[in-house]
Design a protein around this motif. Sequence first.
Motif, PDB file in Angstrom:
ATOM      1  N   VAL A 116      22.191  51.191   2.102  1.00  0.00           N
ATOM      2  CA  VAL A 116      23.129  51.208   0.980  1.00  0.00           C
ATOM      3  C   VAL A 116      23.919  52.515   1.011  1.00  0.00           C
ATOM      4  CG1 VAL A 116      23.384  51.163  -1.526  1.00  0.00           C
ATOM      5  CG2 VAL A 116      21.680  49.709  -0.418  1.00  0.00           C
ATOM      6  N   LEU A 117      25.238  52.393   1.139  1.00  0.00           N
ATOM      7  CA  LEU A 117      26.117  53.562   1.151  1.00  0.00           C
ATOM      8  C   LEU A 117      26.408  54.053  -0.252  1.00  0.00           C
ATOM      9  CD1 LEU A 117      28.477  52.196   3.891  1.00  0.00           C
ATOM     10  CD2 LEU A 117      27.402  54.433   4.036  1.00  0.00           C
ATOM     11  N   SER A 118      26.675  53.126  -1.171  1.00  0.00           N
ATOM     12  CA  SER A 118      26.931  53.488  -2.563  1.00  0.00           C
ATOM     13  C   SER A 118      26.512  52.331  -3.449  1.00  0.00           C
ATOM     14  CB  SER A 118      28.411  53.813  -2.789  1.00  0.00           C
ATOM     15  OG  SER A 118      29.221  52.673  -2.584  1.00  0.00           O
ATOM     16  N   GLY A 119      26.140  52.646  -4.690  1.00  0.00           N
ATOM     17  CA  GLY A 119      25.691  51.611  -5.604  1.00  0.00           C
ATOM     18  C   GLY A 119      24.217  51.317  -5.459  1.00  0.00           C
ATOM     19  N   GLU A 120      23.839  50.047  -5.734  1.00  0.00           N
ATOM     20  CA  GLU A 120      22.426  49.658  -5.678  1.00  0.00           C
ATOM     21  C   GLU A 120      22.314  48.162  -5.393  1.00  0.00           C
ATOM     22  OE1 GLU A 120      18.606  50.689  -8.389  1.00  0.00           O
ATOM     23  OE2 GLU A 120      20.077  49.385  -9.370  1.00  0.00           O
ATOM     24  N   LYS A 121      21.578  47.817  -4.351  1.00  0.00           N
ATOM     25  CA  LYS A 121      21.283  46.427  -4.036  1.00  0.00           C
ATOM     26  C   LYS A 121      19.956  46.043  -4.683  1.00  0.00           C
ATOM     27  CE  LYS A 121      23.220  44.194  -1.204  1.00  0.00           C
ATOM     28  NZ  LYS A 121      24.415  43.300  -1.185  1.00  0.00           N
ATOM     29  N   MET A 122      19.829  44.754  -5.009  1.00  0.00           N
ATOM     30  CA  MET A 122      18.587  44.259  -5.588  1.00  0.00           C
ATOM     31  C   MET A 122      18.142  43.022  -4.810  1.00  0.00           C
ATOM     32  SD  MET A 122      17.663  43.516  -9.578  1.00  0.00           S
ATOM     33  CE  MET A 122      18.739  42.091  -9.768  1.00  0.00           C
ATOM     34  N   PHE A 123      17.012  43.144  -4.131  1.00  0.00           N
ATOM     35  CA  PHE A 123      16.450  42.068  -3.334  1.00  0.00           C
ATOM     36  C   PHE A 123      15.258  41.459  -4.069  1.00  0.00           C
ATOM     37  CE2 PHE A 123      18.601  44.762  -0.351  1.00  0.00           C
ATOM     38  CZ  PHE A 123      19.033  43.946   0.687  1.00  0.00           C
ATOM     39  N   THR A 124      15.227  40.134  -4.145  1.00  0.00           N
ATOM     40  CA  THR A 124      14.034  39.421  -4.587  1.00  0.00           C
ATOM     41  C   THR A 124      13.441  38.754  -3.356  1.00  0.00           C
ATOM     42  OG1 THR A 124      14.966  39.025  -6.781  1.00  0.00           O
ATOM     43  CG2 THR A 124      13.100  37.672  -6.117  1.00  0.00           C
ATOM     44  N   VAL A 198       8.597  39.461  -5.188  1.00  0.00           N
ATOM     45  CA  VAL A 198       8.667  40.872  -5.569  1.00  0.00           C
ATOM     46  C   VAL A 198      10.134  41.269  -5.592  1.00  0.00           C
ATOM     47  CG1 VAL A 198       6.404  41.499  -4.674  1.00  0.00           C
ATOM     48  CG2 VAL A 198       8.399  41.641  -3.187  1.00  0.00           C
ATOM     49  N   ARG A 199      10.464  42.240  -6.410  1.00  0.00           N
ATOM     50  CA  ARG A 199      11.839  42.717  -6.513  1.00  0.00           C
ATOM     51  C   ARG A 199      11.907  44.153  -5.985  1.00  0.00           C
ATOM     52  NH1 ARG A 199      13.813  41.865 -12.158  1.00  0.00           N
ATOM     53  NH2 ARG A 199      14.135  39.732 -11.418  1.00  0.00           N
ATOM     54  N   VAL A 200      12.910  44.395  -5.165  1.00  0.00           N
ATOM     55  CA  VAL A 200      13.083  45.717  -4.550  1.00  0.00           C
ATOM     56  C   VAL A 200      14.486  46.218  -4.857  1.00  0.00           C
ATOM     57  CG1 VAL A 200      13.098  47.021  -2.403  1.00  0.00           C
ATOM     58  CG2 VAL A 200      11.476  45.142  -2.694  1.00  0.00           C
ATOM     59  N   HIS A 201      14.595  47.414  -5.403  1.00  0.00           N
ATOM     60  CA  HIS A 201      15.877  48.056  -5.649  1.00  0.00           C
ATOM     61  C   HIS A 201      16.122  49.072  -4.537  1.00  0.00           C
ATOM     62  CE1 HIS A 201      16.579  46.631  -9.864  1.00  0.00           C
ATOM     63  NE2 HIS A 201      15.278  46.413  -9.777  1.00  0.00           N
ATOM     64  N   VAL A 202      17.275  48.963  -3.910  1.00  0.00           N
ATOM     65  CA  VAL A 202      17.643  49.877  -2.827  1.00  0.00           C
ATOM     66  C   VAL A 202      18.879  50.646  -3.275  1.00  0.00           C
ATOM     67  CG1 VAL A 202      18.141  50.101  -0.371  1.00  0.00           C
ATOM     68  CG2 VAL A 202      16.780  48.165  -1.188  1.00  0.00           C
ATOM     69  N   GLN A 203      18.721  51.944  -3.455  1.00  0.00           N
ATOM     70  CA  GLN A 203      19.802  52.773  -3.978  1.00  0.00           C
ATOM     71  C   GLN A 203      20.557  53.470  -2.847  1.00  0.00           C
ATOM     72  OE1 GLN A 203      17.722  55.301  -6.747  1.00  0.00           O
ATOM     73  NE2 GLN A 203      17.729  53.751  -8.362  1.00  0.00           N
ATOM     74  N   ALA A 204      21.666  54.094  -3.214  1.00  0.00           N
ATOM     75  CA  ALA A 204      22.506  54.789  -2.230  1.00  0.00           C
ATOM     76  C   ALA A 204      21.680  55.804  -1.443  1.00  0.00           C
ATOM     77  CB  ALA A 204      23.664  55.490  -2.934  1.00  0.00           C
ATOM     78  N   GLY A 205      21.824  55.765  -0.127  1.00  0.00           N
ATOM     79  CA  GLY A 205      21.082  56.667   0.736  1.00  0.00           C
ATOM     80  C   GLY A 205      19.747  56.132   1.181  1.00  0.00           C
TER      81      GLY A 205
END
Length: 240
Positions: A116-124, A198-205
């Motif tokens: 993730v370059l910017s923002g936040e992805k959310m994977f289930t 399960v839910r995973v949040h992937v933030q910038a960087g």
Amino acid sequence: SLSDFRRNLRESRKIAREKRTQYEMDPEDLASLRLLDDCDGKSTGMDRPTNQMRPDHLETLDSFVLYYSRSLVAQYPDFAEEAVGTGPPDAINLWIGDERAVSSMHKDHYENFFYVLSGEKMFTLCPPADAPFLPQTEWDSGTFCIADGDWAVCRDHDEQEDGTTQPARVNWMEVNVEPLVDGSDHDVPPVLQHTHPVRVHVQAGELLYLPSLWFHRVTQTCETVGVNYWYDMKFDSPLW
């Protein structure tokens, strides 16, 4: 450099917003956009074969969310190639979208490294062992096309050995395991009670390794830019 990339990204966002407002997307650019329903939060169309256009949405383009995707020619992390052991990545992809863009649950036959370059992805995520409890149904497939001078979604056809064509059919997974993650599972069909989401949040960087064959539903919590690297999986010995 990273600063040059971010500056170019800001310019690209500005141009994309202007073009979207004027509805003057070039065919090559528009073909890279995902078309998603903005009414019920369900994915209604993405590139085949990962996600397909459902037949009851083939002619409904009044309300949509733009989600941009484009293959890249870029450098890739050496450690990933060494870890996977199947050579360089098969594809490197750029993804830009916001919280309105949501994919359906699906799986890929690739080892996936998502940065993730910017923002936040959310994977289930659901493990491959949940496959018996994640039913799929067949639907007609559709592709972006120009019909009567305007953009539309046209049905795909597969050519048969005898030279005739038949409507293309693809698997579509309509299941929604989000209530199980949120703890409100009273409206979930009984078969989904056996899944393990399960839910995973992937933030910038941050970078997420998503093993091949893992089921995943993906969205963003805000306008997000990401790059992912698809490495071929070892079919005789998957890493999961």
